[in-house]
Design a protein around this motif. Structure first.
Motif, short mmCIF file in Angstrom:
data_model
loop_
_atom_site.label_atom_id
_atom_site.label_comp_id
_atom_site.label_asym_id
_atom_site.label_seq_id
_atom_site.Cartn_x
_atom_site.Cartn_y
_atom_site.Cartn_z
N CYS A 18 10.94 -80.46 14.79
CA CYS A 18 11.87 -80.80 15.86
C CYS A 18 11.78 -79.84 17.04
CB CYS A 18 13.31 -80.83 15.32
SG CYS A 18 13.96 -79.22 14.83
N VAL A 19 11.14 -78.68 16.85
CA VAL A 19 10.98 -77.75 17.97
C VAL A 19 9.63 -77.90 18.66
CG1 VAL A 19 12.63 -76.07 17.05
CG2 VAL A 19 10.20 -75.89 16.42
N GLY A 20 8.85 -78.90 18.24
CA GLY A 20 7.62 -79.19 18.95
C GLY A 20 6.40 -79.23 18.04
N SER A 21 5.25 -79.38 18.65
CA SER A 21 3.99 -79.49 17.94
C SER A 21 3.26 -78.16 17.90
CB SER A 21 3.09 -80.54 18.62
OG SER A 21 1.86 -80.66 17.95
N GLY A 22 2.86 -77.73 16.71
CA GLY A 22 2.08 -76.52 16.56
C GLY A 22 2.87 -75.35 16.01
N THR A 23 2.15 -74.42 15.38
CA THR A 23 2.81 -73.23 14.83
C THR A 23 3.30 -72.31 15.95
OG1 THR A 23 0.62 -72.18 14.61
CG2 THR A 23 1.54 -73.25 12.66
N GLY A 24 2.65 -72.37 17.11
CA GLY A 24 3.15 -71.59 18.24
C GLY A 24 4.54 -72.05 18.66
N HIS A 51 22.35 -89.15 12.24
CA HIS A 51 21.65 -88.17 13.06
C HIS A 51 20.73 -87.30 12.21
CE1 HIS A 51 25.75 -86.66 12.11
NE2 HIS A 51 25.12 -85.55 11.80
N MET A 52 19.69 -86.77 12.88
CA MET A 52 18.65 -85.96 12.23
C MET A 52 18.08 -84.98 13.25
SD MET A 52 16.27 -88.55 9.95
CE MET A 52 15.11 -87.23 9.57
N TYR A 53 17.32 -84.03 12.75
CA TYR A 53 16.50 -83.17 13.59
C TYR A 53 15.14 -83.87 13.74
CZ TYR A 53 19.92 -79.41 12.77
OH TYR A 53 21.06 -78.65 12.72
N LEU A 54 14.98 -84.63 14.81
CA LEU A 54 13.81 -85.48 14.99
C LEU A 54 12.69 -84.78 15.73
CD1 LEU A 54 15.70 -88.72 16.10
CD2 LEU A 54 14.62 -88.35 13.88
N VAL A 55 11.46 -85.15 15.42
CA VAL A 55 10.32 -84.70 16.21
C VAL A 55 10.46 -85.28 17.61
CG1 VAL A 55 7.82 -84.87 16.52
CG2 VAL A 55 8.77 -84.49 14.23
N PRO A 56 10.39 -84.46 18.67
CA PRO A 56 10.56 -84.98 20.03
C PRO A 56 9.55 -86.08 20.36
CG PRO A 56 10.57 -82.57 20.02
CD PRO A 56 10.15 -83.00 18.65
N GLU A 57 10.00 -87.04 21.13
CA GLU A 57 9.14 -88.17 21.50
C GLU A 57 7.83 -87.70 22.11
OE1 GLU A 57 8.56 -92.31 21.52
OE2 GLU A 57 10.35 -91.24 20.82
N ALA A 58 7.89 -86.65 22.94
CA ALA A 58 6.69 -86.17 23.61
C ALA A 58 5.68 -85.54 22.65
CB ALA A 58 7.06 -85.14 24.69
N ASP A 59 6.14 -85.16 21.46
CA ASP A 59 5.25 -84.50 20.51
C ASP A 59 4.80 -85.41 19.37
OD1 ASP A 59 5.18 -81.73 21.54
OD2 ASP A 59 7.33 -81.80 21.17
#
Length: 423
Positions: A18-24, A51-59
């Motif tokens: 949910c905070v984005g793509s990648g370990t960075g 509701h959930m902690y979803l992977v952002p659409e952009a990622d």
């Protein structure tokens, strides 16, 4: 366990959350210590707390929609995306110079690609007219990578990816594989979220492990994949980075209740002690002994910080689970418990189900690699029955070990001990 047991190293990392793509993105998110669940974009989510902690659409990964004619759902796509980063960070892209027969996959999921079936059963337009299995995640990753060793999907609920890492270590230690991609993946499932709503186990606000006013958990999406490799193989190919060593694993089962943990925590404690002893016998004092000597205390014998630097707990935010784990940690750590900080990854990412143990292990590896424990997401006042240290600011790490816990319905428990690479 095995004669001349080889060391199992972590040489690659991959994440999508949910905070984005990648370990960075994950490491930055751990330091930012801010996240929030959102409403699921599903008009059929007729439930109290959708509701959930979803992977952002952009990622969201762009496919693959299918692999070798097999339709893939969201969880398999997440797993492939995390695996892609993991093999690249390990310097294994394309398995160049590696015998694919010695490469295995152990990926877990609680619900797998159930979204394909849920859409069809709800009468939604199907992307494919072909039937697909619910749990193809390991075979999908294996096919994408070209891994010709064992490809195993594990699904013993929320402990599954902890078990996947342990199975991966066993494959390496037994000589059946040189490299294993291990981890977990989870995507939104209408069925799973509705069931937890019916159980009354969803917090209406956010995931708040160990908080006094916690009211349940909140699911999260994503995938975490680690490349595990024998030390001999890593040396022979000149692995560019060793992030950590998987030093100890421990399994147990409560056999107490379908959903609730055994209130005394005996089997939870057993799994932790087995993992600690396998990593280093000095990490586990005899049950009932004060942990103030060299085992978990300082060299002088006074109670204080010891070689176990931190714990990434299971801590879901459910009432009984958090209390039982807190008490078991106190029993295992003894007088060192107040000096052994916890990092709650679920407060940041939500409860990622079958991927939770892998996310906890990945977080522990990052902490050991960067020698810093990030600040915890604020959860409010702690439950007096959960006397655990949750630092609000970053904490330097000098101890060489971290403990990871993952528990599940059915009483499935697993603990892992990670060790910094330099030691």
């Amino acid at each position: 366990m095995y004669a001349d047991t080889p060391d199992v190293l972590v040489t690659g990392l991959g994440a999508l959350s949910c905070v984005g793509s990648g370990t960075g993105a994950l490491w930055r998110g751990m330091h930012t210590a801010r996240s929030a669940p959102t409403r699921v974009p599903d008009p059929l989510a007729h439930m109290d707390h959708p509701h959930m902690y979803l992977v952002p659409e952009a990622d969201l990964p762009v496919g693959p929609e299918e692999l070798d004619g097999l339709p893939l759902g969201r969880a398999s796509q997440f797993a492939i995306e995390a695996a892609r980063e993991a093999v690249e960070s390990a310097g294994l892209a394309g398995l160049a110079g590696v015998d694919p027969r010695r490469v295995a996959v152990a990926i877990s999921s609680g619900m797998g690609d159930s979204d394909l079936h849920e859409r069809r059963r709800a009468g939604e337009p199907a992307k494919h007219d072909r039937w697909a299995p619910v749990f193809p995640v390991a075979s999908a990753v294996g096919a994408w990578l070209g891994a010709q060793g064992a490809n195993t999907s594990l699904s013993n609920a929320c402990a599954a990816s902890g078990y996947a890492l342990s199975v991966a270590a066993d494959l390496i230690r037994s000589g059946e594989a040189d490299v294993v991609l291990a981890g977990g993946t989870e995507a939104y499932s209408r069925t799973a979220l509705a069931c937890f709503n019916r159980l009354g186990a969803i917090d209406p606000e956010r995931c708040r492990p160990f908080a006094a006013d916690r009211r349940g958990t909140i699911f999260g999406e994503g995938a975490a994949v680690l490349v595990l490799e024998s030390a001999a193989h890593a040396r022979a190919r000149g692995a560019k980075t060793v992030y950590a060593r998987l030093a100890g694993t421990g399994w147990s089962c409560d056999a107490y209740h379908a959903t609730a943990p055994e209130p005394g925590g005996a089997q939870i404690e057993r799994a932790m002690r087995e993992a600690l002893r396998e990593a280093d016998p000095a990490l586990d004092p005899a049950p009932g002994a004060a942990a103030s000597g060299p085992a978990l205390g300082t060299a002088s014998g006074a109670a204080g910080p010891g070689p176990l630097g931190f714990v990434v707990p299971h801590g879901t935010g459910t009432e009984l689970n958090d209390v039982v784990e807190a008490r078991a940690l106190s029993a295992v750590l003894g007088e060192a418990a107040p000096f052994t900080p916890l990092y709650s990854v679920k407060a940041l990412l939500g409860h990622t189900g079958g991927a939770a143990g892998a996310f906890a292990a990945l977080a522990a590896v990052l902490v050991l690699h960067h020698k810093t424990l990030p600040p915890n997401v604020p959860v409010g006042a702690l439950d007096p029955e959960c006397e655990v240290p949750l630092p609000a600011g970053p904490t330097p790490m000098t101890a060489p070990y971290g403990l990871v816990n993952a528990y599940a319905f059915g009483g499935n428990n697993v603990s892992l001990v990670l060790q910094e690479a330099s030691s």
